[in-house]
Design a protein around this motif. Structure first.
Motif, short mmCIF file in Angstrom:
data_model
loop_
_atom_site.label_atom_id
_atom_site.label_comp_id
_atom_site.label_asym_id
_atom_site.label_seq_id
_atom_site.Cartn_x
_atom_site.Cartn_y
_atom_site.Cartn_z
N PHE A 128 0.77 -1.31 -0.15
CA PHE A 128 0.08 -0.10 -0.05
C PHE A 128 1.05 1.28 -0.14
O PHE A 128 0.64 2.25 -0.82
N ALA A 129 1.99 1.22 0.92
CA ALA A 129 2.88 2.51 0.79
C ALA A 129 3.60 2.48 -0.24
O ALA A 129 3.59 4.02 -0.83
N ILE A 130 4.01 1.68 -0.87
CA ILE A 130 4.78 1.77 -2.40
C ILE A 130 3.61 2.48 -3.55
O ILE A 130 3.85 3.40 -4.11
N GLN A 131 2.63 1.84 -3.35
CA GLN A 131 1.63 2.25 -4.43
C GLN A 131 1.47 3.87 -4.16
O GLN A 131 1.29 4.45 -5.15
N MET A 132 1.11 4.31 -2.88
CA MET A 132 1.05 5.72 -2.56
C MET A 132 2.00 6.55 -3.01
O MET A 132 1.94 7.58 -3.53
N LYS A 133 3.25 6.14 -2.76
CA LYS A 133 4.62 6.71 -3.09
C LYS A 133 4.85 6.67 -4.69
O LYS A 133 5.37 7.92 -4.99
N LEU A 134 4.48 5.88 -5.17
CA LEU A 134 4.63 5.65 -6.58
C LEU A 134 3.71 6.93 -7.16
O LEU A 134 4.17 7.72 -8.07
N GLU A 135 2.27 6.91 -6.70
CA GLU A 135 1.38 7.83 -7.34
C GLU A 135 1.82 9.47 -7.05
O GLU A 135 1.55 10.23 -7.68
N SER A 136 2.51 9.35 -5.91
CA SER A 136 2.75 10.85 -5.47
C SER A 136 4.25 11.18 -6.16
O SER A 136 4.68 12.47 -5.82
N GLY A 137 5.09 10.36 -6.72
CA GLY A 137 6.43 10.66 -7.25
C GLY A 137 7.47 10.58 -6.12
O GLY A 137 8.41 11.08 -6.42
N GLN A 138 7.09 9.96 -4.93
CA GLN A 138 8.07 9.71 -3.85
C GLN A 138 9.15 8.67 -4.19
O GLN A 138 10.24 8.59 -3.41
N ILE A 139 8.71 7.73 -5.07
CA ILE A 139 9.26 6.56 -5.52
C ILE A 139 9.37 6.47 -6.87
O ILE A 139 8.37 6.77 -7.69
N GLU A 140 10.33 6.32 -7.46
CA GLU A 140 10.67 6.02 -9.15
C GLU A 140 11.13 4.86 -9.18
O GLU A 140 12.03 4.29 -8.55
N ILE A 141 10.76 4.43 -10.34
CA ILE A 141 11.12 2.73 -11.00
C ILE A 141 11.84 2.73 -12.17
O ILE A 141 11.24 3.55 -13.02
N THR A 142 13.01 2.63 -12.21
CA THR A 142 13.71 2.72 -13.70
C THR A 142 14.35 1.17 -13.84
O THR A 142 15.19 0.79 -13.00
#
Length: 155
Positions: A128-142
């Motif tokens: 849940f935390a990762i999904q929220m952080k991905l949506e808000s731009g706090q986490i990035e995946i490359t």
């Protein structure tokens, strides 16, 4: 009491980068804790070998394809095959998996398995935390790398 966890690199293979989580101040990551807890117990040697086999297969051969994981609410578990043990994880992509801890699945419902349920809850909180952080731009995946704010809290 809130617990703070950090996502950290764990083991890298050609097809998949595995991460793990570590509770801040604990000094050992959750995945190593899982393997240490069961490594000397003969009742679980086959299950541990199966989990390690799947981590290697996913990492070296196939990548983290959805079919290799057992759905566990918002998170997943390894192995997909019949096993007494569950290692909870979160599959972010075919190239990224975050491993957690796990336990003995002693009943049909994980909620009724006191050894496994706390680890199930932590990984679902992480998902849940990762999904929220991905949506808000706090986490990035490359590709096979995750960066940004890699901390999360649980109860």
């Amino acid at each position: 009491m809130k617990r703070c966890f950090e996502i950290k690199a764990y083991i890298s293979f050609e097809k998949t980068q595995f991460y793990t989580i570590e509770e801040v101040g604990k000094g050992i990551n959750e995945t190593d804790e899982f393997f240490i807890r069961f490594k000397d117990n003969p009742d679980y040697q086959k299950d541990i070998a199966t989990i390690k086999y799947w981590i290697q297969k996913i990492g070296k051969e196939s990548g983290a394809l959805e079919r290799h994981f057992r759905p566990e609410k918002s998170a997943e578990a390894i192995p997909i095959t019949i096993s007494k043990l569950r290692l909870y994880c979160y599959r972010l992509s075919d190239k990224i998996v975050i491993l957690g801890n796990g336990g003995i699945k002693s009943s049909q419902k994980v909620q009724d398995s006191p050894d496994a349920f706390p680890h199930f809850e932590v990984m679902n909180t992480l998902a849940f935390a990762i999904q929220m952080k991905l949506e808000s731009g706090q986490i990035e995946i490359t590709s096979n790398h995750i960066s940004g704010d890699l901390t999360f809290f649980t109860k």
